[in-house]
Design an enzyme around this catalytic site. Structure first.
Site, PDB file in Angstrom:
ATOM      1  N   ASP A 733       0.850  -1.184   0.000  1.00 27.73           N
ATOM      2  CA  ASP A 733       0.000   0.000   0.000  1.00 27.73           C
ATOM      3  C   ASP A 733       0.889   1.238   0.000  1.00 27.73           C
ATOM      4  OD1 ASP A 733      -3.189   0.456   0.720  1.00 27.73           O
ATOM      5  OD2 ASP A 733      -1.915   2.168   1.288  1.00 27.73           O
ATOM      6  N   GLN A 752       1.993   2.700  -6.570  1.00 25.73           N
ATOM      7  CA  GLN A 752       1.734   2.048  -7.855  1.00 25.73           C
ATOM      8  C   GLN A 752       2.189   2.877  -9.054  1.00 25.73           C
ATOM      9  OE1 GLN A 752      -2.523   0.576  -7.182  1.00 25.73           O
ATOM     10  NE2 GLN A 752      -1.705  -0.936  -8.610  1.00 25.73           N
ATOM     11  N   ASP A 774      -6.041  -4.246  -5.754  1.00 25.10           N
ATOM     12  CA  ASP A 774      -7.147  -3.437  -5.245  1.00 25.10           C
ATOM     13  C   ASP A 774      -6.581  -2.089  -4.788  1.00 25.10           C
ATOM     14  OD1 ASP A 774      -9.661  -2.655  -4.361  1.00 25.10           O
ATOM     15  OD2 ASP A 774      -9.508  -3.727  -2.450  1.00 25.10           O
ATOM     16  N   HIS A 777      -6.713   1.935  -8.491  1.00 24.81           N
ATOM     17  CA  HIS A 777      -7.738   1.743  -9.533  1.00 24.81           C
ATOM     18  C   HIS A 777      -7.526   2.654 -10.739  1.00 24.81           C
ATOM     19  CE1 HIS A 777      -9.525  -0.679  -6.531  1.00 24.81           C
ATOM     20  NE2 HIS A 777     -10.018   0.315  -5.816  1.00 24.81           N
ATOM     21  N   ASP A 803     -12.324  -3.599  -9.366  1.00 26.65           N
ATOM     22  CA  ASP A 803     -12.908  -2.267  -9.568  1.00 26.65           C
ATOM     23  C   ASP A 803     -12.466  -1.636 -10.884  1.00 26.65           C
ATOM     24  OD1 ASP A 803     -13.926  -2.766  -7.069  1.00 26.65           O
ATOM     25  OD2 ASP A 803     -12.512  -1.474  -6.022  1.00 26.65           O
TER      26      ASP A 803
END
Length: 880
Positions: A733, A752, A774, A777, A803
């Site tokens: 994360d 990311q 996840d 997105h 998603d």
């Protein structure tokens, strides 16, 4: 008032006399009938209630007896009645009620010494030692103590005082006991202990010698080998007394050595065995015992030498052979252990049993064909040892395959919990399940939905079943039945205690399974799971041979027509060409029958054994648990049995876990908000691999960062940790979640949008079996992550992107191509076209990616009519 008895009118008192006569003459049924007539006429007759209670107690109906005696007490309270009800309550398991009755009886009639004494005994069983001591004191000082009750009460009281550490008072009380009854061996025994602990060494010695003079059996009491319930230090003290009484006798020395061995005090045990062997160098059993001690201490060579010395002294000594066999087995050589066991059987029987030479040949053939069985006694490494055995026989995860039918059999009592669990698992994996039985299907009890119950008599005539049950056992018949059923129908045979974890998609052809232990009896292969084509010539031959053995009566031992026949057929008989169709024990018998109790233990050993990717089912070993079978419905939730039972429980499903941990992957968030309900897809996708030692990466650990929610939990990691008990979980994360690291969970801080950071994550923490994106997105982030991580996905692994139908407006750019469009392009033409992935990386993805599946997010579908919110990408496994 008069009532009729045997045609004559009698008064109630006369009828009571007749009822008592019936009872004393051994006619309880007639006495009970008469008592009930008396009570119909006059319910207040306490004597009739009393006699009814005694009759029920003598019939073993203790709870009913206690209730009837209670009716008598309500009408005529008395000490005798209270004692009788106390006895009934005690036998019925109501110890508290029995204590209350004994105490009240002692209060009403102090001369009844045994009432207080029995109250003390029960209080001691309940662990209420202070109250027990007071009850014994009451018995000791009661008016009736002169009848000998004082000696019993004093002995019990002295023993309890001694256990409580009051040796001086115990000695005084026990001296009173031996004055009252100088022949009481137990009193002298405890008096010796009390004097010894009080420092009166000479008095203790005198008491022990007095006990020995009273009974030569006293030495045996002191010198006996301790059992599992003995306190080892107390046993050692007792054995020391025996050695002092008769130093020349070997029993105390050997049993003391065994006590120290059981305590793990191996050096002391070795010294004691050595002292014994110096006195008795020809004692084969002593050399065997020291061999075991030295083996446990790690002295393999000296243990082997002791074992050989034992056998040299007595070549026919079963114990010496058994010791050497154990030594070889513990050294990881079950084949040599099996041959030694054969030799032991020959010597024990006076000659070689029929077929024993063949059995030696079978063990040797097994050693050559299945050398990994040498690791049977090493659970921590045996699955790895079997990994290269017939590697082509693995479950293939192709959901489009038609499932083979499963045939199984049940007889006798209604299905137990383990059988119901196993049958549910077979249905859940999509197999047609046919349960065969003789008699009324309703007798089976609760048969799970989806199981078709069939008449076993249409496969094997009932008289064959009757013959097996009369002359052997039901497992013997079941071994015969499976060959006939597989020849007739083909498909799979599974025992009704095999719980499936995944569908049985091994392709076509025969399949046999093996087990870890049982080699000494020739049971290398076992029939709990067999696959065969319909009309199989091998099943026909096995059926014919099993019927020949049955009808000739030549061998009706357990396994004679099952594991032993199967092993001989495949390893040394006409089925030798089937060896490449044998599964290692890992597939169905990873937890061995010798380890069945591990299945009920929370966590740990059995769970680890199921982590191998080749495990397809769990054999519960129904027959090892007793009449009720494995406790599948009452098992600890953390045990393998508890986890297996939860597999088909809606309250323990992945969707239920998602709601429990507040993950939006589940059907709902709280009572108001609809979730994505991806768990319906994940459960079907991951359930077959639930127990495997997977490595799982999830990117994005807490929802609501854009909305500014507090980032104080990792809901999905908690869900996965519970769902996959053997998996290692990596969470990534942009925020720091390292506070949640621990156990099987590790977190990483990754952006990311940082391609180098993603590649570093892939290299340092991969390879992975499952990756779930996840994260942000944002389309470019999803595509950059796919390019960086897909190459670190293991063959056959799964890559998930969640998603797809929502992108964060503050991150997404108009020129970005939607990831959903990139994946649809691949599904249509096999090409990856992304502005965020280099051309070479696109080509690598195209060659590695297998099928892509798209599923809807239910919350998005309902809220905005957006479809295809979830992508599941399968990596090619080399067979697809």
């Amino acid at each position: 008032m008069r009532l009729k008895t045997t045609g004559v009118m009698a008064t109630i008192q006369e009828a009571l006399t007749i009822a008592l006569d019936h009872h004393q003459a051994g006619r309880p049924a007639e006495a009970e009938i008469l008592c009930r007539r008396i009570l119909d006429a006059d319910p207040e007759q306490a004597t009739a209630w009393h006699l009814l209670g005694i009759i029920h107690a003598q019939a073993g109906l203790f709870a009913e007896a206690a209730a009837l005696l209670g009716e008598a007490l309500a009408r005529a309270p008395g000490a005798d009645l209270l004692r009788h009800r106390a006895m009934a309550r005690q036998e019925a398991g109501d110890l508290e009620g029995a204590v209350a009755d004994y105490r009240e009886a002692a209060r009403l009639a102090p001369a009844l010494t045994d009432a207080a004494l029995n109250a003390g005994i029960l209080l001691e069983r309940l662990g209420r030692h202070a109250e027990a001591r007071e009850a014994y004191r009451t018995a000791l000082t009661s008016d009736g103590a002169s009848d000998g009750g004082d000696a019993r009460a004093a002995t019990h009281l002295g023993r309890l005082l001694l256990a409580g550490g009051d040796a001086a008072e115990a000695a005084i009380v026990l001296e009173g006991a031996v004055r009252a009854d100088s022949t009481a061996l137990e009193s002298w025994y405890h008096l010796a202990d009390a004097r010894a602990r009080s420092g009166d060494v000479r008095g203790a010695e005198a008491a022990r010698r007095r006990a020995l003079a009273l009974s030569p059996a006293f030495f045996g009491i002191l010198a006996r080998a301790p059992d599992s319930g003995d306190d080892p230090d107390e046993a050692a003290r007792r054995l020391g007394w025996a050695r002092a009484l008769e130093p020349q006798r070997p029993e105390p020395l050997c049993n003391l050595a065994a006590t120290r061995l059981r305590q793990g005090r191996l050096a002391e045990a070795d010294a004691l065995y050595t002292a014994h062997l110096e006195r008795a160098p020809a004692d084969s059993a002593g050399w065997s015992a020291r061999a075991v001690c030295r083996m446990d201490a790690g002295g393999t060579e000296s243990a082997e030498a002791d074992g050989r010395r034992a056998l040299a002294l007595d070549p026919a000594a079963e114990g010496a052979l058994a010791t050497l066999s154990v030594l070889r087995s513990r050294r990881g050589d079950p084949f040599a252990a099996g041959l030694l066991h054969r030799r032991m059987r020959r010597l024990a029987n006076g000659s070689a049993p029929a077929g024993d030479d063949d059995l030696d040949a079978l063990i040797r053939a097994t050693a050559e064909a299945m050398p990994f069985l040498a690791e049977a006694s090493h659970p921590e490494r045996r699955n790895a040892a079997a990994r290269s055995f017939n590697p082509h026989l693995r479950v293939r995860h192709h959901d489009t395959e038609t499932r083979d039918r499963i045939t199984t059999f049940w007889s006798g009592a209604p299905l137990n919990a383990g059988a119901r669990l196993a049958l549910r698992s077979m249905v859940a994996q999509g197999h047609p399940v046919h349960l065969y039985s003789y008699g009324d299907p309703a007798l089976l009890g609760r048969v799970p939905d989806g199981v078709r119950v069939e008449d076993a008599g249409t496969v094997v005539p009932h008289h064959v079943y009757d013959l097996c049950v009369r002359s052997a056992e039901i497992r013997y018949f079941s071994d015969i039945f499976r060959y006939a059923a597989l020849h007739a129908f083909g498909g799979w045979w599974l025992d009704t205690d095999v719980v499936l974890l995944k569908p049985l998609s091994f392709g076509t052809g025969h399949l046999f399974c093996s087990q870890w232990h049982g080699l000494d009896a020739g049971h290398a292969l076992v029939g709990d799971a067999i696959r065969a084509p319909r009309g199989s010539v091998h099943m026909r031959r096995l059926f014919e041979e099993s019927m020949r053995i049955l009808m000739s009566g030549s061998d009706r031992r357990f396994g004679a027509v099952g594991p032993l026949l199967l092993s001989r057929y495949v390893l040394t008989g006409p089925g030798r060409d089937l060896l490449d169709r044998v599964l290692p024990p890992t597939v169905f018998n990873a937890v061995d029958w010798t380890e069945h109790s591990w299945l009920a233990e929370p966590g740990g050993r059995a769970l680890a054994l199921l982590s191998d990717e080749r495990v397809a089912g769990v054999h519960l070993w129904n027959g090892m648990w007793g009449p009720g079978g494995p406790p599948a419905e009452d098992a600890d939730a953390e045990s393998v049995l508890g986890r297996l039972a939860a597999l088909h429980d809606a309250d323990a499903s992945l969707s239920a876990l998602a709601m429990r941990f507040h993950s939006d992957k589940g059907p709902r968030l709280g009572s108001e908000r609809l979730g994505h309900h991806y768990t319906r897809v994940y459960d079907a996708l991951f359930a077959p691999r639930r127990f495997e030692a997977l490595r799982i990466l999830e990117i994005g650990l807490c929802r609501g960062r854009v909305e500014g929610w507090k980032q104080d939990d990792v809901p999905s990691l908690r869900m996965w940790e519970r769902y996959f008990p053997n998996a290692a979980l990596v969470g990534a994360d942009i925020e720091d979640f390292s506070a949640f690291d621990g156990g099987r969970v590790t977190t990483r801080r990754v952006d990311q949008g940082d391609a180098a950071g993603l590649r570093r994550l892939a290299e340092e923490d991969g390879p992975f079996d499952i990756v779930i994106d996840d994260g942000s997105h944002a389309s470019r982030h999803q595509q950059m992550t796919l390019a960086a991580l897909f190459g670190r996905l293991r063959p056959g692994g799964v890559y998930v992107i969640e998603d797809l139908n929502w992108q964060p407006p503050d991150v997404e750019r108009p020129e970005d191509r939607l990831t959903l469009d990139v994946l649809r392009g691949f599904m249509e033409n096999g090409r990856i076209d992304s502005p965020h992935i280099a051309a070479a990386e696109c080509r690598a993805l195209e060659s590695a990616m297998g099928r892509v599946e798209l599923y809807d997010s239910l919350s998005e579908l309902v809220g905005a009519e957006r479809m295809a919110g979830l992508a599941v990408i399968h990596r090619r496994d080399g067979t697809s």
